[in-house]
Write an enzyme that holds these catalytic residues in place. Sequence first.
Site, PDB file in Angstrom:
ATOM      1  N   HIS A 197      43.071  -9.140  92.328  1.00  0.00           N
ATOM      2  CA  HIS A 197      42.335 -10.276  92.891  1.00  0.00           C
ATOM      3  C   HIS A 197      41.999 -10.179  94.369  1.00  0.00           C
ATOM      4  O   HIS A 197      41.277 -11.033  94.882  1.00  0.00           O
ATOM      5  CB  HIS A 197      43.118 -11.571  92.670  1.00  0.00           C
ATOM      6  CG  HIS A 197      44.321 -11.708  93.576  1.00  0.00           C
ATOM      7  ND1 HIS A 197      45.523 -11.118  93.286  1.00  0.00           N
ATOM      8  CD2 HIS A 197      44.484 -12.337  94.761  1.00  0.00           C
ATOM      9  CE1 HIS A 197      46.388 -11.409  94.239  1.00  0.00           C
ATOM     10  NE2 HIS A 197      45.787 -12.130  95.157  1.00  0.00           N
TER      11      HIS A 197
HETATM   12  C1  UD1 Z   1      44.257 -16.534  97.634  1.00  0.00           C
HETATM   13  C2  UD1 Z   1      44.840 -16.041  98.947  1.00  0.00           C
HETATM   14  C3  UD1 Z   1      45.570 -14.735  98.729  1.00  0.00           C
HETATM   15  C4  UD1 Z   1      46.604 -14.856  97.620  1.00  0.00           C
HETATM   16  C5  UD1 Z   1      45.976 -15.472  96.380  1.00  0.00           C
HETATM   17  C6  UD1 Z   1      47.049 -15.740  95.360  1.00  0.00           C
HETATM   18  C7  UD1 Z   1      43.638 -16.530 101.005  1.00  0.00           C
HETATM   19  C8  UD1 Z   1      42.816 -15.943 102.074  1.00  0.00           C
HETATM   20  N1  UD1 Z   1      43.813 -15.788  99.927  1.00  0.00           N
HETATM   21  O1  UD1 Z   1      43.332 -15.578  97.185  1.00  0.00           O
HETATM   22  O2  UD1 Z   1      46.239 -14.381  99.911  1.00  0.00           O
HETATM   23  O3  UD1 Z   1      47.052 -13.567  97.319  1.00  0.00           O
HETATM   24  O4  UD1 Z   1      45.340 -16.705  96.715  1.00  0.00           O
HETATM   25  O5  UD1 Z   1      46.497 -15.780  94.071  1.00  0.00           O
HETATM   26  O6  UD1 Z   1      44.115 -17.611 101.142  1.00  0.00           O
HETATM   27  N2  UD1 Z   1      39.100 -19.696  91.788  1.00  0.00           N
HETATM   28  C9  UD1 Z   1      38.946 -20.390  90.617  1.00  0.00           C
HETATM   29  N3  UD1 Z   1      39.970 -21.203  90.211  1.00  0.00           N
HETATM   30  C10 UD1 Z   1      41.118 -21.350  90.906  1.00  0.00           C
HETATM   31  C11 UD1 Z   1      41.266 -20.621  92.107  1.00  0.00           C
HETATM   32  C12 UD1 Z   1      40.252 -19.799  92.536  1.00  0.00           C
HETATM   33  O7  UD1 Z   1      37.916 -20.292  89.956  1.00  0.00           O
HETATM   34  O8  UD1 Z   1      42.010 -22.095  90.464  1.00  0.00           O
HETATM   35  C13 UD1 Z   1      37.987 -18.812  92.234  1.00  0.00           C
HETATM   36  C14 UD1 Z   1      36.972 -19.564  93.082  1.00  0.00           C
HETATM   37  O9  UD1 Z   1      35.709 -19.020  92.819  1.00  0.00           O
HETATM   38  C15 UD1 Z   1      37.384 -19.207  94.483  1.00  0.00           C
HETATM   39  C16 UD1 Z   1      37.853 -17.766  94.286  1.00  0.00           C
HETATM   40  O10 UD1 Z   1      38.507 -17.766  93.022  1.00  0.00           O
HETATM   41  O11 UD1 Z   1      36.338 -19.309  95.400  1.00  0.00           O
HETATM   42  C17 UD1 Z   1      38.800 -17.254  95.334  1.00  0.00           C
HETATM   43  O12 UD1 Z   1      39.898 -18.164  95.505  1.00  0.00           O
HETATM   44  P1  UD1 Z   1      40.695 -18.192  96.882  1.00  0.00           P
HETATM   45  O13 UD1 Z   1      41.763 -19.197  96.818  1.00  0.00           O
HETATM   46  O14 UD1 Z   1      39.726 -18.272  98.008  1.00  0.00           O
HETATM   47  O15 UD1 Z   1      41.237 -16.728  97.000  1.00  0.00           O
HETATM   48  P2  UD1 Z   1      42.278 -15.932  96.104  1.00  0.00           P
HETATM   49  O16 UD1 Z   1      41.657 -14.642  95.715  1.00  0.00           O
HETATM   50  O17 UD1 Z   1      42.834 -16.800  95.052  1.00  0.00           O
HETATM   51  N1  UDP Z   2      51.563 -14.487  88.359  1.00  0.00           N
HETATM   52  C1  UDP Z   2      51.624 -15.359  87.271  1.00  0.00           C
HETATM   53  N2  UDP Z   2      50.612 -15.318  86.351  1.00  0.00           N
HETATM   54  C2  UDP Z   2      49.563 -14.456  86.444  1.00  0.00           C
HETATM   55  C3  UDP Z   2      49.527 -13.573  87.565  1.00  0.00           C
HETATM   56  C4  UDP Z   2      50.528 -13.632  88.506  1.00  0.00           C
HETATM   57  O1  UDP Z   2      52.561 -16.141  87.154  1.00  0.00           O
HETATM   58  O2  UDP Z   2      48.685 -14.476  85.570  1.00  0.00           O
HETATM   59  C5  UDP Z   2      52.630 -14.565  89.375  1.00  0.00           C
HETATM   60  C6  UDP Z   2      53.221 -13.256  89.788  1.00  0.00           C
HETATM   61  O3  UDP Z   2      54.243 -12.824  88.915  1.00  0.00           O
HETATM   62  C7  UDP Z   2      53.737 -13.571  91.191  1.00  0.00           C
HETATM   63  C8  UDP Z   2      52.684 -14.510  91.723  1.00  0.00           C
HETATM   64  O4  UDP Z   2      52.030 -15.055  90.573  1.00  0.00           O
HETATM   65  O5  UDP Z   2      54.966 -14.251  91.133  1.00  0.00           O
HETATM   66  C9  UDP Z   2      51.749 -13.713  92.570  1.00  0.00           C
HETATM   67  O6  UDP Z   2      50.592 -14.360  92.748  1.00  0.00           O
HETATM   68  P1  UDP Z   2      49.265 -13.609  93.229  1.00  0.00           P
HETATM   69  O7  UDP Z   2      49.256 -12.212  92.765  1.00  0.00           O
HETATM   70  O8  UDP Z   2      48.173 -14.491  92.826  1.00  0.00           O
HETATM   71  O9  UDP Z   2      49.388 -13.707  94.808  1.00  0.00           O
HETATM   72  P2  UDP Z   2      49.949 -12.748  95.964  1.00  0.00           P
HETATM   73  O10 UDP Z   2      51.362 -12.447  95.688  1.00  0.00           O
HETATM   74  O11 UDP Z   2      49.076 -11.528  96.002  1.00  0.00           O
HETATM   75  O12 UDP Z   2      49.759 -13.573  97.171  1.00  0.00           O
END
Ligand code: UD1
Ligand code: UDP
Length: 358
Positions: A197
């Site tokens: 992601h």
């Molecule tokens: C964010 C965090 C990242 C973290 C991740 C955990 C920042 C800069 N990034 O990244 O550090 O590793 O969360 O998962 O804060 N979206 C949906 N549904 C949701 C959430 C997101 O459709 O419930 C889609 C939307 O199009 C959104 C895009 O995902 O714009 C990105 O979501 P965003 O929260 O900006 O970034 P993550 O990649 O989730």
């Molecule tokens: N995770 C989860 N379901 C999923 C993918 C990830 O429960 O489908 C859990 C994963 O095991 C970890 C946390 O979500 O505990 C990590 O989240 P993510 O990878 O979104 O964020 P990051 O750690 O990169 O910030």
Amino acid sequence: MITHIVGNRPQFIKLAPLYHELERGGYEQNIIHSGQHYDENMSDVFFEELGIPAPSVNLSAGGGSHAQMTAKTMVGLEKELVKRKPDLVILYGDTNTTLAGAVTAAKLCIPIAHVEAGPRVHDKSNPEECNRIVTDHLSDVLFSPDAISFQNLEREGLGKKACITGDIMYDTYLSIAAKSVENRDAGQEEIVVMTWHRQENTADRGRMESILDLIEKLESRVVCPLHPRTRKCLKQFGLLERAETIPNLEIIEPVGYTEMVRLMNSARLILTDSGGVSKESSYAGAKCLFMLELDVWEDLVRDNWIHKFDPENTASAEEALVFAKKAQRVAQADRPSYYGNGHAAAKMVQELENRSFI
Ligand code: UD1
Ligand code: UDP
């Protein structure tokens, strides 16, 4: 009153043990949700599974650019924090929600505790690095998951505010793994578990194609709970159909934490660009192929538990394949243990009491 500020999937997982530990201590608390993650399977499922009460408010600040999301969260938070006047706010990790919480609370002179303080990848083009640095410098008490994170804080002059608590995600992992009897079933098929992601791996079509090429070459069953961001980007680049028809790739919806632990505990390899999942690989006993050239969890990289690679570099991708094909499940006694004993939440509460924050 203690206010927890959260908004992303990994933050709910980090919040659960600390919330419960503070509850046992009789402390009054509430939760503010920024709304950064909003799908049922990216948010609600974790509150239900981990027994976290519903947030007092959801700021609905998800979507949009970094600045839009951060600004919207700050405006919503300022109003809530002025109204609720907490004695302490607790922030988690390194997301835009964390950054917004730090800047807003600091300017209202509310003390801040930061959970997962000190990791550094030494590269400001990584958005999370910017969030971590600002949050650590604005916080009043810093909880580091490991010795290297603590040393980073010392180098930045923050050592007096910091302590090593161990990783709070390990608390959650252990409590869920203990409940999941089926994890211990013998004879389960060993799979490759994948999560994908990060901005670095979703903003460029060529890079996304290289990742798909690598999956094809793995020749193992790859189970991938796909982040909504990645699904959207694959679709936008016209790659979703290709991804969905790779014979060894099984794309599923994001899963709750119980299912995620079950998957990781069945894996012989974890392919990921997640900070949290790459560390959890050492709890689950599956080595990790990390799809970014960043200084993630340096102890695990040095031990060759995490192998970092650049999907677009042919030589690096070939080396990664060798690592991936060799990877086998690792017995409990042979797993590295740099991240504490699974009692990080208790240590945090003790530190907050000793330092008179609560
Ligand atoms: C964010 C965090 C990242 C973290 C991740 C955990 C920042 C800069 N990034 O990244 O550090 O590793 O969360 O998962 O804060 N979206 C949906 N549904 C949701 C959430 C997101 O459709 O419930 C889609 C939307 O199009 C959104 C895009 O995902 O714009 C990105 O979501 P965003 O929260 O900006 O970034 P993550 O990649 O989730
Ligand atoms: N995770 C989860 N379901 C999923 C993918 C990830 O429960 O489908 C859990 C994963 O095991 C970890 C946390 O979500 O505990 C990590 O989240 P993510 O990878 O979104 O964020 P990051 O750690 O990169 O910030």
